[in-house]
Enzyme design. Sequence first.
Site, PDB file in Angstrom:
ATOM      1  N   ARG A 191      21.587  88.665 -56.900  1.00  0.00           N
ATOM      2  CA  ARG A 191      21.921  87.339 -56.357  1.00  0.00           C
ATOM      3  C   ARG A 191      20.962  86.884 -55.258  1.00  0.00           C
ATOM      4  O   ARG A 191      20.655  85.693 -55.139  1.00  0.00           O
ATOM      5  CB  ARG A 191      23.351  87.400 -55.810  1.00  0.00           C
ATOM      6  N   GLU A 248      21.724  83.024 -61.500  1.00  0.00           N
ATOM      7  CA  GLU A 248      22.335  81.821 -62.066  1.00  0.00           C
ATOM      8  C   GLU A 248      21.333  81.080 -62.944  1.00  0.00           C
ATOM      9  O   GLU A 248      20.927  79.949 -62.667  1.00  0.00           O
ATOM     10  CB  GLU A 248      22.880  80.959 -60.928  1.00  0.00           C
ATOM     11  N   ARG A 257      23.582  81.424 -47.444  1.00  0.00           N
ATOM     12  CA  ARG A 257      24.275  81.693 -46.181  1.00  0.00           C
ATOM     13  C   ARG A 257      23.275  81.710 -45.024  1.00  0.00           C
ATOM     14  O   ARG A 257      23.630  82.072 -43.914  1.00  0.00           O
ATOM     15  CB  ARG A 257      24.990  83.059 -46.208  1.00  0.00           C
ATOM     16  N   GLU A 294      28.201  73.233 -59.560  1.00  0.00           N
ATOM     17  CA  GLU A 294      28.349  74.550 -60.173  1.00  0.00           C
ATOM     18  C   GLU A 294      28.530  74.358 -61.679  1.00  0.00           C
ATOM     19  O   GLU A 294      29.551  73.851 -62.134  1.00  0.00           O
ATOM     20  CB  GLU A 294      29.555  75.283 -59.589  1.00  0.00           C
ATOM     21  N   SER A 328      25.602  78.116 -60.510  1.00  0.00           N
ATOM     22  CA  SER A 328      26.623  78.432 -61.505  1.00  0.00           C
ATOM     23  C   SER A 328      27.396  79.649 -60.960  1.00  0.00           C
ATOM     24  O   SER A 328      26.854  80.419 -60.171  1.00  0.00           O
ATOM     25  CB  SER A 328      25.998  78.749 -62.865  1.00  0.00           C
ATOM     26  N   TYR A 329      28.672  79.756 -61.318  1.00  0.00           N
ATOM     27  CA  TYR A 329      29.268  78.884 -62.291  1.00  0.00           C
ATOM     28  C   TYR A 329      30.633  78.452 -61.777  1.00  0.00           C
ATOM     29  O   TYR A 329      31.095  78.941 -60.736  1.00  0.00           O
ATOM     30  CB  TYR A 329      29.419  79.607 -63.649  1.00  0.00           C
ATOM     31  N   ALA A 389      19.696  84.113 -57.592  1.00  0.00           N
ATOM     32  CA  ALA A 389      18.774  84.530 -58.639  1.00  0.00           C
ATOM     33  C   ALA A 389      19.408  84.607 -60.020  1.00  0.00           C
ATOM     34  O   ALA A 389      18.785  84.238 -61.026  1.00  0.00           O
ATOM     35  CB  ALA A 389      18.166  85.883 -58.257  1.00  0.00           C
TER      36      ALA A 389
END
Length: 418
Positions: free
Chosen positions: A237, A185, A254, A381, A307-308, A183
């Site tokens: 995240r 990024e 994951r 990334e 990112s990053y 979330a």
Amino acid sequence: MLKSFAFLLLLCGTALAADSYDGYKIYDINTRTVFEKELLLRLSRNADLDFFDLPRSLEAASRVMVQPKDQVGFEQLLQKFGVEYSVVDQDLGVSLRQEQLENQSQRLMAQRSTARSISFSAFHRHSEINAYLDELAAAYPSRVSVQVAGKSYENRDIKTITISNGDGKTGKSVIFLDAGIHAREWIAHAGALYVIHQLVENFAANSALLKNYDWVILPVVNPDGYEYTHTSTRMWRKTRKPASASCYGTDANRNFDYHWGEVGASSYSCDDTFKGQTAFSEPETQLVRDLLLNLKGRGKFYLTLHSYGNYLLYPYGWTSALPASWRDIDNVAQAGAAAIKASTGTKYTVGSSTNVLYAAAGGSDDYAFAVAEFPISITMELPAGGTGFNPTTAQILPYVDETWTGIKAMAQKVVENY
């Protein structure tokens, strides 16, 4: 000897929950020995320490966010072992409030000055992104179609955009791109939008990429988490589905069912790398799974934007072993890195996820490659901004334009060879 930092590993482990991040510091840590890197790797398993970047290379700095209550002990630990560090942000809360004000201002300016719902001078909300996709479908009906691929846990529409050259041919090979699995990024979402903009609104310059290929792009995989980073907790995240009685969210990267949970993923529901109660426990990962499997046979290139770190990573994430066809993937990734280096001077590190970083099973790129049988599968990334996940609005356009340079070069390589 490592007993000296046991107190950090025994912290309660609750997920970072402060909305303001007042007093949080960001550290860069320079390791010189394998022991020092192993120390950081062990510390990264503590839920109270948020490692933004933890490369395997001794030459590359690691970056970590530390709460006020842990800073004295953390610094003492590093000093005890002679590990070099510097503080790159003395108060993340101040930085994030400045980011918020700047972004709100730029969004308002964009709304007044452009006919589209988005610009590349601000980070836009999920509803604005979906509106932009619909605008393109209305403006270019022969080349663009938009589908609601499914719903998030909080019932938001998750949309894909399919881009073609308008020749009406069906069954073409496909490049599938997604962004925003994690979330916080934000630059990844912007990068996906810029790819869409180039393919649709700059079609004449990029038509060769669409001659024999369709592109399917999912710019926001995790809209619930993305919205939460705008309204509540900027460094969130995960997804937002309850994971236990006290904690929310699963690390969607994951959660894919390929060597799920074997390594590099947590079983503790409050951790940022929580693997989920089961593989594909999240509606968002189920949706990506179904899209990938529906493209089996046609899908030639899967690219997921994160990112990053300036990395172009490929399978496997669960083991340091390489797939038999790794050179084919490496050639594509190297083409992207070379194009970026030639254009802006920015260096991207290329290699398998486990060998460049550390093993982490259950990622979308491994699943796309090994299960959905995309022959080329790459995680990109994007660069850091600010102190990591918070580029300034002025950095958006340079970053996404640079990213497009690399993506275009990789896509050209795929189009020529697959």
